[in-house]
Scaffold this active site. Structure first.
Site, mmCIF file in Angstrom:
data_model
loop_
_atom_site.group_PDB
_atom_site.id
_atom_site.type_symbol
_atom_site.label_atom_id
_atom_site.label_comp_id
_atom_site.label_asym_id
_atom_site.label_seq_id
_atom_site.Cartn_x
_atom_site.Cartn_y
_atom_site.Cartn_z
ATOM 1 N N HIS A 18 0.837 -1.208 0.000
ATOM 2 C CA HIS A 18 0.000 0.000 0.000
ATOM 3 C C HIS A 18 0.867 1.251 0.000
ATOM 4 O O HIS A 18 2.105 1.151 -0.063
ATOM 5 C CB HIS A 18 -1.020 -0.026 1.144
ATOM 6 C CG HIS A 18 -0.425 -0.047 2.521
ATOM 7 N ND1 HIS A 18 0.178 1.044 3.084
ATOM 8 C CD2 HIS A 18 -0.347 -1.029 3.431
ATOM 9 C CE1 HIS A 18 0.591 0.746 4.295
ATOM 10 N NE2 HIS A 18 0.291 -0.519 4.532
ATOM 11 N N HIS A 21 4.185 1.498 2.014
ATOM 12 C CA HIS A 21 5.371 0.803 1.498
ATOM 13 C C HIS A 21 5.980 1.588 0.330
ATOM 14 O O HIS A 21 7.187 1.697 0.209
ATOM 15 C CB HIS A 21 4.995 -0.599 1.002
ATOM 16 C CG HIS A 21 4.322 -1.430 2.053
ATOM 17 N ND1 HIS A 21 3.108 -2.044 1.861
ATOM 18 C CD2 HIS A 21 4.680 -1.723 3.329
ATOM 19 C CE1 HIS A 21 2.769 -2.687 2.952
ATOM 20 N NE2 HIS A 21 3.678 -2.504 3.868
ATOM 21 N N CYS A 126 3.271 -11.580 20.750
ATOM 22 C CA CYS A 126 2.216 -11.128 19.826
ATOM 23 C C CYS A 126 2.674 -11.479 18.413
ATOM 24 O O CYS A 126 3.694 -10.977 17.950
ATOM 25 C CB CYS A 126 1.956 -9.625 19.952
ATOM 26 S SG CYS A 126 0.869 -9.055 18.618
ATOM 27 N N CYS A 129 2.918 -8.462 15.927
ATOM 28 C CA CYS A 129 4.102 -7.603 16.070
ATOM 29 C C CYS A 129 5.391 -8.405 15.907
ATOM 30 O O CYS A 129 6.455 -7.815 15.798
ATOM 31 C CB CYS A 129 4.198 -6.971 17.449
ATOM 32 S SG CYS A 129 2.827 -5.960 17.935
ATOM 33 N N CYS A 144 -2.401 -6.639 23.263
ATOM 34 C CA CYS A 144 -1.725 -5.848 22.237
ATOM 35 C C CYS A 144 -2.748 -4.881 21.655
ATOM 36 O O CYS A 144 -3.690 -5.306 20.975
ATOM 37 C CB CYS A 144 -1.128 -6.723 21.148
ATOM 38 S SG CYS A 144 -0.448 -5.710 19.829
ATOM 39 N N HIS A 147 -2.859 -4.784 17.701
ATOM 40 C CA HIS A 147 -3.553 -5.859 16.992
ATOM 41 C C HIS A 147 -4.849 -6.262 17.666
ATOM 42 O O HIS A 147 -5.486 -7.234 17.261
ATOM 43 C CB HIS A 147 -2.610 -7.059 16.815
ATOM 44 C CG HIS A 147 -1.445 -6.718 15.940
ATOM 45 N ND1 HIS A 147 -0.209 -6.392 16.419
ATOM 46 C CD2 HIS A 147 -1.374 -6.587 14.593
ATOM 47 C CE1 HIS A 147 0.585 -6.092 15.407
ATOM 48 N NE2 HIS A 147 -0.097 -6.194 14.297
ATOM 49 N N LYS A 296 -4.092 6.032 11.452
ATOM 50 C CA LYS A 296 -3.002 5.357 10.759
ATOM 51 C C LYS A 296 -3.566 4.484 9.640
ATOM 52 O O LYS A 296 -4.543 3.785 9.839
ATOM 53 C CB LYS A 296 -2.219 4.497 11.741
ATOM 54 C CG LYS A 296 -1.001 3.885 11.099
ATOM 55 C CD LYS A 296 -0.315 2.887 11.972
ATOM 56 C CE LYS A 296 0.563 2.021 11.084
ATOM 57 N NZ LYS A 296 1.103 0.873 11.734
ATOM 58 N N LYS A 299 -4.371 -1.831 6.723
ATOM 59 C CA LYS A 299 -5.130 -2.720 5.852
ATOM 60 C C LYS A 299 -6.438 -3.143 6.532
ATOM 61 O O LYS A 299 -7.506 -3.115 5.943
ATOM 62 C CB LYS A 299 -4.237 -3.944 5.583
ATOM 63 C CG LYS A 299 -4.826 -4.936 4.659
ATOM 64 C CD LYS A 299 -4.643 -4.536 3.210
ATOM 65 C CE LYS A 299 -5.391 -5.517 2.333
ATOM 66 N NZ LYS A 299 -5.862 -4.933 1.122
HETATM 67 O O1 ME8 Z 1 7.623 -3.941 9.639
HETATM 68 N N1 ME8 Z 1 2.996 5.448 6.457
HETATM 69 O O2 ME8 Z 1 7.217 -4.736 7.496
HETATM 70 P P1 ME8 Z 1 5.896 -3.939 7.069
HETATM 71 C C1 ME8 Z 1 4.291 5.449 6.107
HETATM 72 N N2 ME8 Z 1 8.940 -6.661 7.858
HETATM 73 N N3 ME8 Z 1 5.035 4.331 5.967
HETATM 74 C C2 ME8 Z 1 4.433 3.156 6.181
HETATM 75 C C3 ME8 Z 1 3.049 3.070 6.549
HETATM 76 C C4 ME8 Z 1 2.322 4.290 6.682
HETATM 77 N N4 ME8 Z 1 1.037 4.333 6.994
HETATM 78 N N5 ME8 Z 1 2.742 1.763 6.686
HETATM 79 C C5 ME8 Z 1 3.876 1.058 6.409
HETATM 80 C C6 ME8 Z 1 7.860 -4.690 8.712
HETATM 81 N N6 ME8 Z 1 4.899 1.892 6.102
HETATM 82 C C7 ME8 Z 1 9.053 -5.628 8.798
HETATM 83 C C8 ME8 Z 1 10.329 -4.835 8.582
HETATM 84 S S1 ME8 Z 1 12.966 -4.662 8.321
HETATM 85 C C9 ME8 Z 1 14.270 -5.582 8.701
HETATM 86 C C10 ME8 Z 1 11.588 -5.640 8.686
HETATM 87 C C11 ME8 Z 1 6.290 1.514 5.736
HETATM 88 O O3 ME8 Z 1 5.442 -4.559 5.805
HETATM 89 C C12 ME8 Z 1 7.274 2.016 6.790
HETATM 90 O O4 ME8 Z 1 8.542 2.045 6.222
HETATM 91 O O5 ME8 Z 1 4.955 -3.852 8.195
HETATM 92 C C13 ME8 Z 1 7.200 0.923 7.833
HETATM 93 O O6 ME8 Z 1 8.310 0.922 8.715
HETATM 94 C C14 ME8 Z 1 7.197 -0.291 6.932
HETATM 95 O O7 ME8 Z 1 6.392 0.095 5.791
HETATM 96 C C15 ME8 Z 1 6.606 -1.508 7.634
HETATM 97 O O8 ME8 Z 1 6.430 -2.514 6.692
#
Ligand code: ME8
Length: 663
Positions: A18, A21, A126, A129, A144, A147, A296, A299
């Site tokens: 989304h 990302h 959790c 998380c 949590c 979630h 925030k 999804k």
């Molecule tokens: O946390 N606004 O993956 P994830 C801005 N796999 N950026 C956002 C956002 C939002 N509303 N939502 C997500 C993980 N992001 C782990 C990371 S790293 C070794 C492992 C972006 O798919 C932002 O960069 O939940 C956030 O930190 C990341 O997507 C989380 O992606």
């Protein structure tokens, strides 16, 4: 040669990509392009995080083998990133062989250095998380709030990482390298977290199968965050010989993350590296979150911005511009289509687009499509006329704002860097209006004046294209071609750009509209229609998606049930609780003498305004408990749905009186 290694988080493959990302990746992409343009040896890493219980369960829910599930989601991520033309140097997958090898090597190094020991983990976890949770009250599952569910009990053999041994070393790192964690507000949060004490961390699981086996003890899989974090070095060849670049690119210059995962990147990650004798990265920058409707983007809440709808109405350049211009980097920002359209129309169509098109049309009309030669104004030591002087003044504005752009960008103030470019645009627009080339064109004796104005504006446009190319790659290239210039703007280092070098005798290329004006009402109504179709489709497909049936709790008697007093209550007041993103404080009327106070973990899903006046069901005889220092005198009932356990409040279709008992 200076080098620049930038990383994004690797994204979970438990849901579709989304805007969040895309956001982090487009910032990394912009910085990568910017540094490459300035002659750095650059490397840009992004990818996917594919192991763990969460993903195992998401695959089970979709009734397909885990690898098939992750491959499908990775393909979706890649196809979206391709549409944005992100030029990442490598896509790392935690299911790639070299990564598994490298992560195991990192683990081995940490273990050989004496920082791993085997013990027994007894506590709470959790899955959402992928984090172990502290027990707040003896024997009670921690809740949590993110979630909306209780953490799960884990009791198993586990290897532990001696995180506690790193408290002082981490604090020293933060002190000696003040810009290791940015922005400042996040740095302070992390420092106080570490100062409050660090506990050893469980870094293996026996009950999770979908993961990397531990070296020398394959009955355990590696803790997902140990696995995931190591991607930043395995992808450049650490611990494996299938990839390369570690000696050149590590330590990374910049690791971009959202503020949601700062602790993993600034506490665990440097501790793992220090333990293995590897230098921590130079900087971790935690940006803010995109909110949607004040909440925030998530999804499960259904308020994520759908990338396909976004791309149907807006070009990637428009989206890139908006993301960098609208959100103050580091802070949260609200995403609305209205604001996006306004920016596109005001700044891009009326601002940049109009400047380019009016200028090139004048060159077409008054100069037979040929760029004018360098005017006398820029060759004189002393200007001879007021309009010579003004041309020089415009040049100075361009040069000063180029310097400002560089400075702001290097401090990650993207919005202010763009303001510097738009200051040039405003000044040049005024310059054109003041000098009115359309009048000068009617007077043959004003030819030098006319060409001076056009040349000056064209030079400003050339500078603007070079500055903007990392942010607006397609549009800057289009401007370049329309002006008829050679090579591409991204091959030109803005630092070595010299005023007055606009080549002579060039003929304009084909003129095109850069940014069409968007009809706000029409576009908004189309988007709303598409979003409602999207919502219906997602809701309709829910029953198949949501087939998971949680096991029933042990049977109870009717007497057990009769002990629970469920009542209808009306919400009188509702407000957010400072520093508790997830909680709403509700004052509810139960028909008792005095209203009650209830704290509910629903703030990410319901606004205070939505709650006031609403009738809800509460457990009225639940023992009061304290959350964040406030007493909660009851608990509201909600269905818990979806991956994230989104709460949907229990309510009635018919009118019910306050205080009515449910049985
Ligand atoms: O946390 N606004 O993956 P994830 C801005 N796999 N950026 C956002 C956002 C939002 N509303 N939502 C997500 C993980 N992001 C782990 C990371 S790293 C070794 C492992 C972006 O798919 C932002 O960069 O939940 C956030 O930190 C990341 O997507 C989380 O992606």
């Amino acid at each position: 040669m200076k080098r620049f290694y930038v990383t994004t988080p690797i994204y979970y493959v438990n849901s579709k990509p989304h805007l969040g990302h895309v956001y982090t990746t487009l910032i990394a992409d912009t910085l990568f392009r910017l540094k490459s343009q300035r002659g750095f040896d650059t490397f840009f890493l992004t990818g996917t995080d594919e192991h763990g219980q969460n993903i195992e369960r998401a695959a089970a829910k979709n009734e397909r083998p885990v690898k098939e599930h992750v491959d499908a989601i990775v393909a979706e991520f890649k196809s979206i990133f391709e549409k944005f033309n992100f030029c990442y140097s490598h896509w790392v997958r935690t299911t790639d062989d070299y990564h598994e090898e490298g992560a195991q090597e990192l683990f081995r190094k940490v273990r050989d250095a004496g920082y791993i020991y085997k013990s027994h983990y007894e506590g709470w976890y959790c899955v959402g998380c992928a984090e172990f949770k502290e027990e707040m009250e003896a024997g009670k599952a921690p809740y949590c709030e993110l979630h909306n569910r209780e953490a799960e009990r884990v009791s198993e053999e586990s290897y532990f990482f001696k995180l506690s041994a790193f408290q002082d070393r981490l604090l020293k790192l933060y002190e000696e390298r003040p810009d290791f964690i940015q922005p400042e507000v996040r740095r302070n949060e992390v420092i106080s977290f570490v100062k409050s004490g660090l506990k050893d961390l469980s870094v293996s699981r026996v009950s999770v199968k979908w993961g990397i086996p531990l070296p020398d003890d394959p009955s355990h899989t590696m803790y997902v965050w140990f696995d995931a974090l190591s991607n930043y070095i395995t992808a450049i060849g650490y611990g494996n010989n299938k990839r390369s670049g570690f000696d050149n690119y590590w330590p990374a210059n910049l690791q971009l993350v959202g503020k949601d995962i700062i602790r993993f990147h600034t506490v665990y990650w440097p501790a793992f590296l220090l333990a293995a004798g590897v230098e921590p990265p130079q900087k971790v920058y935690a940006h803010g979150m995109w909110l949607s409707g004040g909440r925030k983007m998530s999804k499960s809440l259904g308020n994520v911005i759908n990338i396909n709808i976004l791309l149907k109405h807006f070009s990637t350049d428009q989206i890139r511009y908006f993301c960098l211009r609208e959100m103050v980097f580091g802070q949260d920002g609200d995403f609305t289509y209205e604001a996006l359209i306004e920016r596109c129309n005001a700044d891009l169509a009326k601002g940049l687009g109009n400047l380019v098109s009016r200028t090139l049309k004048m060159v077409e009309k008054y100069c037979d499509s040929n760029l004018p030669a360098k005017p006398k104004a820029f060759l004189l030591t002393m200007p001879e006329t007021a309009w010579h002087k003004e041309a020089i003044e415009v040049r100075e504005v361009v040069l000063a704002n180029r310097a400002r752009f560089e400075l702001e960008f290097s401090s990650y103030n993207f919005s202010r860097a763009l303001e510097a470019v738009w200051e040039i645009i405003a000044r040049v627009d005024k310059y054109i209006s003041d000098n009115a080339p359309w009048k000068l064109a009617k007077d043959p004796s004003a030819r030098e004046h006319l060409e001076t104005v056009l040349y000056t504006v064209l030079e400003a446009i050339r500078f603007i294209a070079v500055l903007l190319v990392p942010i607006l790659p397609d549009s800057a290239l289009s401007v370049w071609k329309q002006v008829g210039l050679f090579s591409t703007p991204e091959e030109i280092n803005p630092e070595s750009l010299v005023w007055g070098e606009l080549a002579e005798g060039i003929t304009l290329g084909e003129l095109k509209t850069l940014f069409p004006t968007i009809d706000k009402e029409l576009t908004m109504s189309e988007i709303q229609k598409e979003e409602s179709v999207e919502v219906t489709e997602t809701t309709e497909s829910k029953p198949t998606e949501n087939r998971e049936f949680l096991p029933l709790r042990p049977e109870i008697t009717i007497d057990d049930f009769a002990k629970i007093d469920l009542r209808v209550a009306k919400v009188l007041e509702a407000e957010r609780i400072p520093k508790a993103d997830k909680l709403l404080k509700l004052i509810v009327d139960l028909g008792e003498e005095k209203p009650r106070q209830i704290l509910a973990g629903i703030a990410q899903y319901y606004t205070p305004e939505q709650m006031v006046g609403r009738k809800i069901v509460i457990v009225a005889n639940l023992e009061p408990r304290k959350l964040r220092g406030l007493e909660s005198q009851g608990m509201l009932l909600a269905a818990s749905i979806g991956e994230q356990g989104q709460p949907v409040l229990a309510s009635f279709l018919e009118e019910v009186p306050i205080g009515a008992r449910l049985k």
